[in-house]
Design an enzyme around this catalytic site. Structure first.
Site, PDB file in Angstrom:
ATOM      1  N   GLY A 146     -51.726   0.765  12.183  1.00 57.28           N
ATOM      2  CA  GLY A 146     -51.030  -0.449  11.764  1.00 57.28           C
ATOM      3  C   GLY A 146     -51.860  -1.679  12.106  1.00 57.28           C
ATOM      4  CG  LEU A 147     -51.939  -6.629  12.029  1.00 54.33           C
ATOM      5  CD1 LEU A 147     -53.400  -6.604  11.601  1.00 54.33           C
ATOM      6  CD2 LEU A 147     -51.207  -7.729  11.299  1.00 54.33           C
ATOM      7  CG  HIS A 148     -54.709  -1.828  16.029  1.00 50.39           C
ATOM      8  ND1 HIS A 148     -55.904  -2.026  16.687  1.00 50.39           N
ATOM      9  CD2 HIS A 148     -55.031  -1.253  14.839  1.00 50.39           C
ATOM     10  CE1 HIS A 148     -56.891  -1.570  15.927  1.00 50.39           C
ATOM     11  NE2 HIS A 148     -56.385  -1.100  14.803  1.00 50.39           N
ATOM     12  CB  ALA A 149     -54.301  -5.722  20.226  1.00 53.34           C
ATOM     13  CB  ALA A 162     -53.545  -8.660  15.429  1.00 50.05           C
TER      14      ALA A 162
END
Length: 88
Positions: A13-16, A19
């Site tokens: 997913g849209l992880h750290a 992001a």
């Protein structure tokens, strides 16, 4: 105001990490930039806001920009997310 809708393809997913890169890219523009997921919108210049959405893989997100440099902002953010292999 301009907006784009994209699908997150990263298995995590849209992880750290991506992001953070996207937030840093968004922060370079004067436009108001929002990211929306499941009806909730947050300021894309805020890492805490983006992470609070908890965007998983195969999610459709909308990124919108409103301001003088909105087109350049959306194009840059899209390129950054593609380079990080977050979106297809």
């Amino acid at each position: 105001m301009k907006e784009i809708t994209v699908t997150v393809v990263d298995p995590v997913g849209l992880h750290a990490r991506p992001a953070t890169v996207a937030v840093n890219a968004a922060s370079k523009f004067k436009s108001d930039i929002q990211i929306s997921y499941k009806g909730k919108s947050v300021n894309m210049k805020s890492i805490m806001g983006v992470m609070s959405l908890g965007i998983p893989t195969q999610s459709e997100i909308t990124i919108s920009a409103d301001g003088d440099d909105e087109e350049a902002a959306l194009e840059t953010i899209k390129e950054v997310l593609q380079a990080q292999n977050v979106i297809g």
